[in-house]
Scaffold this active site. Structure first.
Site, PDB file in Angstrom:
ATOM      1  N   ARG A  78       0.795  -1.230   0.000  1.00 44.59           N
ATOM      2  CA  ARG A  78       0.000   0.000   0.000  1.00 44.59           C
ATOM      3  C   ARG A  78       0.827   1.279   0.000  1.00 44.59           C
ATOM      4  O   ARG A  78       1.874   1.351   0.643  1.00 44.59           O
ATOM      5  CB  ARG A  78      -0.944  -0.008   1.211  1.00 44.59           C
ATOM      6  CG  ARG A  78      -2.017  -1.080   1.075  1.00 44.59           C
ATOM      7  CD  ARG A  78      -2.996  -1.111   2.233  1.00 44.59           C
ATOM      8  NE  ARG A  78      -4.084  -2.049   1.954  1.00 44.59           N
ATOM      9  CZ  ARG A  78      -3.987  -3.381   2.096  1.00 44.59           C
ATOM     10  NH1 ARG A  78      -2.880  -3.930   2.560  1.00 44.59           N
ATOM     11  NH2 ARG A  78      -5.005  -4.151   1.781  1.00 44.59           N
ATOM     12  N   HIS A 174       3.796 -12.732  -5.285  1.00 49.13           N
ATOM     13  CA  HIS A 174       2.631 -12.907  -4.418  1.00 49.13           C
ATOM     14  C   HIS A 174       2.134 -14.356  -4.399  1.00 49.13           C
ATOM     15  O   HIS A 174       0.941 -14.616  -4.510  1.00 49.13           O
ATOM     16  CB  HIS A 174       1.527 -11.948  -4.868  1.00 49.13           C
ATOM     17  CG  HIS A 174       0.660 -11.450  -3.766  1.00 49.13           C
ATOM     18  ND1 HIS A 174      -0.082 -12.310  -2.975  1.00 49.13           N
ATOM     19  CD2 HIS A 174       0.424 -10.209  -3.303  1.00 49.13           C
ATOM     20  CE1 HIS A 174      -0.746 -11.596  -2.088  1.00 49.13           C
ATOM     21  NE2 HIS A 174      -0.470 -10.312  -2.254  1.00 49.13           N
ATOM     22  N   ASP A 244      -1.330  -9.582   8.385  1.00 52.91           N
ATOM     23  CA  ASP A 244      -1.188  -8.915   7.083  1.00 52.91           C
ATOM     24  C   ASP A 244      -0.259  -7.726   7.355  1.00 52.91           C
ATOM     25  O   ASP A 244      -0.651  -6.580   7.271  1.00 52.91           O
ATOM     26  CB  ASP A 244      -2.562  -8.470   6.567  1.00 52.91           C
ATOM     27  CG  ASP A 244      -2.492  -7.926   5.144  1.00 52.91           C
ATOM     28  OD1 ASP A 244      -1.400  -7.976   4.557  1.00 52.91           O
ATOM     29  OD2 ASP A 244      -3.535  -7.457   4.637  1.00 52.91           O
ATOM     30  N   GLU A 302       5.851 -12.295   1.274  1.00 46.12           N
ATOM     31  CA  GLU A 302       6.172 -11.303   0.248  1.00 46.12           C
ATOM     32  C   GLU A 302       7.363 -10.459   0.704  1.00 46.12           C
ATOM     33  O   GLU A 302       7.218  -9.558   1.528  1.00 46.12           O
ATOM     34  CB  GLU A 302       4.965 -10.399   0.006  1.00 46.12           C
ATOM     35  CG  GLU A 302       3.711 -11.142  -0.387  1.00 46.12           C
ATOM     36  CD  GLU A 302       2.462 -10.313  -0.111  1.00 46.12           C
ATOM     37  OE1 GLU A 302       2.310  -9.224  -0.695  1.00 46.12           O
ATOM     38  OE2 GLU A 302       1.625 -10.745   0.701  1.00 46.12           O
TER      39      GLU A 302
HETATM   40  C1  BGC Z   1      -1.907  -7.341   1.122  1.00 42.66           C
HETATM   41  C2  BGC Z   1      -3.306  -7.732   1.518  1.00 42.66           C
HETATM   42  C3  BGC Z   1      -4.108  -7.976   0.266  1.00 42.66           C
HETATM   43  C4  BGC Z   1      -3.429  -9.058  -0.546  1.00 42.66           C
HETATM   44  C5  BGC Z   1      -4.121  -9.361  -1.852  1.00 42.66           C
HETATM   45  C6  BGC Z   1      -1.318  -8.479   0.347  1.00 42.66           C
HETATM   46  O1  BGC Z   1      -0.013  -8.174  -0.036  1.00 42.66           O
HETATM   47  O2  BGC Z   1      -1.098  -7.010   2.224  1.00 42.66           O
HETATM   48  O3  BGC Z   1      -3.902  -6.724   2.308  1.00 42.66           O
HETATM   49  O4  BGC Z   1      -5.424  -8.375   0.583  1.00 42.66           O
HETATM   50  O5  BGC Z   1      -2.108  -8.680  -0.819  1.00 42.66           O
HETATM   51  O6  BGC Z   1      -4.292  -8.240  -2.611  1.00 42.66           O
END
Ligand code: BGC
Length: 339
Positions: A78, A174, A244, A302
Site C-alpha cells: 500500500r 505474491h 497482514d 512477500e
Molecule cells: C496485502 C493484503 C491484500 C493481498 C491481496 C497483500 O499483499 O497485504 O492486504 O489483501 O495482498 O491483494
C-alpha cells in the site's frame, strides 16, 4: 532439452503460456501472464507435493485481486493516499483500496500484464515488462526484468529495473504457500528473523512506527504455529483480519539473508525464504475466498520494502536511481526438515 510452452488460455485475443522450469527437486510452471507462478512442486523421488495455490487456466487470474502467484511491481503493497513525493514532485497512483493504492494497479498492473519472454531454459525463465513515463502513475520510462531460476531445491527470483528518471522499485512475488497442498495453514509453523514489525492503521498502511515483537502475537522469533495467536483480541490482528503485516529483517544491509522459515509438521516440509530486501509481508490469506480456496488456506511470504516506505522517512526507501540497473533477489529453498 527445452520444453515447449503449453497454452494457458487467451487474454484479450492474445494466447498466454505456461513455461516449465525444473531440477530433480523442484518443478515450477510460470505464466507470461503476470509473470505468475501457477504451480510449484517439491519432488521427493516419485512423490510430488504441490506447495503453492494456483488455478488451471488463465481466466481466474484476469480480474483476480488476490494477486495469486503474480509478480507485483513497480511498488508492492500500500501507498498511503495513493500519492508520494519524489525529488520535490508529487505523483498520483490509482486509488484502488479505499483512498490508498494497493500493489500499484488493478487491472492494468504487472500482475495482469502479458510479459515478454526474453530467455527460456530448462531451469530458468526471464520475463520483461516495460512502462512509459507516467504509466501507472510512476515517473520514468522503465524496463523491468524478472528471472526465475531453479537450482537443486532452490527457486530464486531476481528482479531488475532501469529507468531514465528516478522512480520507485519495490517488487515482490505474491505466491500463496501451502506446504500440504491444501487445507488450512494454521498448523504450519513460522519463524521470522525479525525483532520488529511495522504496525498499521485500520486501512492496513504502516503508521511509521517500529514496534518490538516481544510480548505480542507478532513474535515469531522461534517456530510457532501460525494459528497459535492469530485470533487474539489485538488491534493489529483486528485491522488485518489476521496477519497482514510487514516484519523488518534483523541486521538489514542489502545482502541476501534468511528472513523466514515455514514448516509443515504434517509432511516435514520446510520452506526457507531469503531476501536482500528490508522486510517481508506475511499475509495469512485473510481475504481469500473463491470456489477453490478459502480464508487462511495459504500464507504469502512477500519480500519487500516496508509498505508506503516512499512516504516514511524512518524506513529504507525503494528509490530506483535514474540510469542505473537495480537488482533485488529473493530465494525460496524447500527441503525435508530432518534431512
Ligand atoms: C496485502 C493484503 C491484500 C493481498 C491481496 C497483500 O499483499 O497485504 O492486504 O489483501 O495482498 O491483494
Amino acid at each position: 532439452m527445452i520444453r515447449k510452452p503449453e497454452s494457458f488460455g487467451i487474454v484479450k485475443d492474445t494466447e498466454v503460456f505456461l513455461y516449465t522450469i525444473s531440477s530433480d527437486k523442484l518443478i515450477a510452471r510460470i505464466s507470461d501472464f503476470g509473470a505468475t507462478i501457477v504451480q510449484l512442486f517439491y519432488c521427493d523421488g516419485d512423490n510430488r507435493t504441490k506447495i503453492v495455490c494456483g488455478y488451471d487456466s488463465v481466466e481466474p487470474y484476469i480480474m483476480n485481486d488476490s494477486y495469486m502467484g503474480a509478480v507485483v511491481l513497480p511498488c508492492a503493497n500500500r501507498t498511503r493516499n495513493a500519492s508520494f513525493k519524489l525529488n520535490g514532485k508529487e505523483y498520483h497512483l490509482q486509488q484502488n483500496d479505499g483512498k490508498n493504492n494497493l500493489h500499484s494497479s488493478l487491472p492494468d498492473g504487472s500482475a495482469q500484464a502479458i510479459w515478454s519472454v526474453e530467455n527460456y531454459a530448462d531451469n530458468s525463465l526471464t520475463l520483461k515488462l516495460s512502462y512509459g513515463d507516467g504509466e501507472l502513475g510512476f515517473p520514468g520510462n522503465r524496463v523491468f526484468m524478472v528471472t526465475y531460476e531453479i537450482n537443486n531445491n532452490e527457486l530464486s527470483i531476481s528482479y531488475s529495473a532501469i529507468s531514465d528518471q528516478d522512480s520507485v522499485f519495490n517488487p515482490t512475488n505474491h505466491s500463496y504457500f501451502n506446504l500440504n497442498g491444501k487445507g488450512t495453514v494454521l498448523d504450519h509453523e513460522l519463524k521470522i528473523y525479525a525483532d520488529n514489525f511495522t504496525p498499521n492503521d485500520s486501512t492496513s498502511v504502516p503508521v511509521g512506527s517500529i514496534c518490538p515483537v516481544e510480548n505480542t502475537p507478532f513474535d515469531f522469533r522461534e517456530f510457532k504455529p501460525i494459528g497459535k495467536d492469530i485470533n487474539q483480541d489485538h488491534e493489529q490482528l483486528i485491522f488485518g483480519k489476521g496477519y497482514d503485516h510487514n516484519w523488518l529483517i534483523n541486521g538489514f544491509d542489502g545482502s541476501v539473508k534468511l528472513i523466514a522459515e515455514l514448516y509443515s509438521p504434517a509432511n516435514d516440509l520446510l520452506l526457507k525464504t531469503y531476501t536482500c530486501c528490508p522486510g517481508i509481508q506475511v499475509y495469512t490469506a485473510n481475504y481469500l475466498n473463491d470456489d477453490k480456496y478459502s480464508y487462511r488456506d495459504a500464507v504469502c511470504l512477500e519480500t519487500q520494502y516496508t509498505p508506503d516506505a516512499i512516504n516514511l522517512d524512518n524506513m529504507v526507501k525503494p528509490i530506483l536511481k535514474a540510469g542505473k540497473w537495480c537488482t533485488l533477489v529473493t530465494k525460496y529453498a524447500i527441503s525435508k526438515k530432518e534431512s
